[in-house]
Design a protein around this motif. Sequence first.
Motif, PDB file in Angstrom:
ATOM      1  N   ILE A  50       0.842  -1.199   0.000  1.00 21.31           N
ATOM      2  CA  ILE A  50       0.000   0.000   0.000  1.00 21.31           C
ATOM      3  C   ILE A  50       0.876   1.247   0.000  1.00 21.31           C
ATOM      4  N   THR A  51       1.884   1.259   0.847  1.00 21.42           N
ATOM      5  CA  THR A  51       2.789   2.411   0.942  1.00 21.42           C
ATOM      6  C   THR A  51       3.484   2.665  -0.385  1.00 21.42           C
ATOM      7  N   GLU A  52       3.978   1.610  -1.018  1.00 20.61           N
ATOM      8  CA  GLU A  52       4.644   1.758  -2.314  1.00 20.61           C
ATOM      9  C   GLU A  52       3.694   2.322  -3.363  1.00 20.61           C
ATOM     10  N   GLU A  53       2.477   1.807  -3.403  1.00 19.76           N
ATOM     11  CA  GLU A  53       1.495   2.256  -4.391  1.00 19.76           C
ATOM     12  C   GLU A  53       1.090   3.709  -4.153  1.00 19.76           C
ATOM     13  N   VAL A  54       0.840   4.074  -2.921  1.00 22.10           N
ATOM     14  CA  VAL A  54       0.471   5.462  -2.615  1.00 22.10           C
ATOM     15  C   VAL A  54       1.623   6.397  -2.966  1.00 22.10           C
ATOM     16  N   ASN A  55       2.847   6.005  -2.646  1.00 23.21           N
ATOM     17  CA  ASN A  55       3.994   6.852  -2.971  1.00 23.21           C
ATOM     18  C   ASN A  55       4.189   7.009  -4.476  1.00 23.21           C
ATOM     19  N   ASP A  78       4.068  10.576  -6.312  1.00 25.12           N
ATOM     20  CA  ASP A  78       5.145  11.001  -7.213  1.00 25.12           C
ATOM     21  C   ASP A  78       4.577  11.444  -8.558  1.00 25.12           C
ATOM     22  N   SER A  79       3.623  10.675  -9.081  1.00 21.45           N
ATOM     23  CA  SER A  79       2.987  11.030 -10.359  1.00 21.45           C
ATOM     24  C   SER A  79       2.270  12.363 -10.261  1.00 21.45           C
ATOM     25  N   LEU A  80       1.574  12.572  -9.163  1.00 20.82           N
ATOM     26  CA  LEU A  80       0.877  13.843  -8.957  1.00 20.82           C
ATOM     27  C   LEU A  80       1.859  15.003  -8.848  1.00 20.82           C
ATOM     28  N   ALA A  81       2.990  14.774  -8.207  1.00 21.29           N
ATOM     29  CA  ALA A  81       3.999  15.827  -8.082  1.00 21.29           C
ATOM     30  C   ALA A  81       4.549  16.223  -9.446  1.00 21.29           C
ATOM     31  N   VAL A  82       4.747  15.234 -10.324  1.00 21.60           N
ATOM     32  CA  VAL A  82       5.220  15.504 -11.672  1.00 21.60           C
ATOM     33  C   VAL A  82       4.178  16.316 -12.447  1.00 21.60           C
ATOM     34  N   LEU A  83       2.929  15.907 -12.338  1.00 22.91           N
ATOM     35  CA  LEU A  83       1.854  16.635 -13.025  1.00 22.91           C
ATOM     36  C   LEU A  83       1.730  18.065 -12.507  1.00 22.91           C
ATOM     37  N   LEU A  84       1.847  18.225 -11.214  1.00 24.06           N
ATOM     38  CA  LEU A  84       1.778  19.563 -10.639  1.00 24.06           C
ATOM     39  C   LEU A  84       2.927  20.431 -11.142  1.00 24.06           C
ATOM     40  N   SER A  85       4.095  19.868 -11.167  1.00 19.71           N
ATOM     41  CA  SER A  85       5.262  20.605 -11.665  1.00 19.71           C
ATOM     42  C   SER A  85       5.091  21.027 -13.118  1.00 19.71           C
ATOM     43  N   LYS A  86       4.583  20.092 -13.928  1.00 19.13           N
ATOM     44  CA  LYS A  86       4.350  20.397 -15.349  1.00 19.13           C
ATOM     45  C   LYS A  86       3.282  21.476 -15.508  1.00 19.13           C
ATOM     46  N   SER A  87       2.248  21.414 -14.689  1.00 17.55           N
ATOM     47  CA  SER A  87       1.183  22.416 -14.809  1.00 17.55           C
ATOM     48  C   SER A  87       1.665  23.800 -14.390  1.00 17.55           C
TER      49      SER A  87
END
Length: 81
Positions: free
Chosen positions: A61-66, A70-79
């Motif tokens: 669960i921890t690995e999947e949430v992380n 991480d994916s959300l952080a990349v999307l936020l950075s790109k936006s």
Amino acid sequence: VFDCTDNRLENGYLFLLLQTSRYRDHLDLHAHGTANQASLNISDMLSFTATIPPLKEQVSITEEVNKKLDSLAVLLSKSQE
């Protein structure tokens, strides 16, 4: 400091659990009329109940949430670019 030395709780899982709105709501309920951490005592913090899956599942669960975070952080950075 919460310590997971008994091998029933994975540190990363505990970290995520303590960031949930459910835990924060629990702390707010026990904040004794103020919004600061000084009004909380250890029994208030430890009286929180949560479902604790087997250790292997906690790690998964921890690995999947992380990964998702991480994916959300990349999307936020790109936006923001």
